[in-house]
Design an enzyme around this catalytic site. Structure first.
Site, short mmCIF file in Angstrom:
data_model
loop_
_atom_site.label_atom_id
_atom_site.label_comp_id
_atom_site.label_asym_id
_atom_site.label_seq_id
_atom_site.Cartn_x
_atom_site.Cartn_y
_atom_site.Cartn_z
N CYS A 158 0.83 -1.21 0.00
CA CYS A 158 0.00 0.00 0.00
C CYS A 158 0.87 1.26 0.00
O CYS A 158 0.55 2.24 -0.67
CB CYS A 158 -0.92 0.02 1.22
SG CYS A 158 -2.04 -1.38 1.30
C1 BEZ Z 1 0.49 -4.63 1.83
O1 BEZ Z 1 0.11 -3.52 1.52
O2 BEZ Z 1 1.68 -4.94 1.78
C2 BEZ Z 1 -0.50 -5.66 2.25
C3 BEZ Z 1 -1.63 -5.30 2.96
C4 BEZ Z 1 -2.53 -6.27 3.35
C5 BEZ Z 1 -2.30 -7.59 3.04
C6 BEZ Z 1 -1.17 -7.95 2.31
C7 BEZ Z 1 -0.27 -6.98 1.92
#
Ligand code: BEZ
Length: 210
Positions: free
Chosen positions: A45
């Site tokens: 994210c």
């Molecule tokens: C991420 O943004 O890295 C992420 C967020 C939730 C689940 C898996 C990855």
């Protein structure tokens, strides 16, 4: 029921990192990219929101406003904003919606509990100036999105809204387009440049200048 292309994007009022926003009023006259992310302070994210901030000029050149949403509260978004700037190289320059009651996420069907929990998956909605939904993408939490693809679709939508053309496989801005099947070959040759008839229903032409 889930949203479909052509539906009016649900309006909402929500707290964001840029204050309270009423969505339709905020995007008034603009295109919008509304996209969800699963959670603040997570790696994928952070790269996605950093990239969106870095592409701000590209979106603005196309009359597009970007806005993100997750079910995290406002103080979490505010605490995370600095990391987004550090990672993407550009300060956060678009609002992130705080949606702890999930009202926005549910209105846009961004929560898919089969994906592990009740946070949002990686949804993207491209919404046009008349508030119609023009593209819906849904990515799993483990896969970061390609924001060049989102810009490419906006270019294609803006071109095909203006001219009776469509964009073929793997089209990039500047590539040749296909003439809409509603246009006769005779009219295509009068209207577009360098028309090539590959099949009676498949006519390539130079992209009209936007
Ligand atoms: C991420 O943004 O890295 C992420 C967020 C939730 C689940 C898996 C990855």
């Amino acid at each position: 029921m889930a949203l479909r292309l052509g539906d009016v994007a649900p309006d909402f009022t929500a707290d964001t990192t840029e204050g309270e926003i009423s969505f339709h009023q905020w995007k008034d006259g603009s295109w919008a990219v509304l996209f969800s992310h699963p959670a603040d302070f997570t790696p994928v994210c952070t790269t996605e929101l950093g990239r969106t901030a870095a592409l701000n000029d590209q979106f603005a050149a196309r009359n597009v406003k970007t806005i993100a949403v997750s079910v995290d509260p406002l103080d979490s978004h505010q605490g995370w904003a600095g990391d987004i700037g550090d990672v993407g190289g550009t300060d956060l320059n678009f609002p992130i919606i705080a949606d702890p009651d999930k009202s926005v996420s549910l209105a846009y069907d961004m929560i898919h509990p089969g994906e592990g929990d009740t946070s949002t998956v990686r949804s993207v909605f491209i919404i046009d100036p008349s508030n119609k939904v023009r593209l819906i993408l849904t990515y799993p939490k483990s896969v970061g999105r390609n924001f060049d693809e989102i810009l490419r679709v906006i270019d294609a939508l803006q071109l095909t809204d203006q001219y009776t053309v469509a964009t073929p496989v793997d089209w990039r801005p500047g590539d040749r387009v296909v003439v809409a099947t509603t246009v006769s070959t005779e009219d295509a040759q009068a209207t577009f440049s360098n028309v090539e008839v590959v099949k009676p229903y498949l006519r390539f032409a130079d992209a009209p200048k936007a």
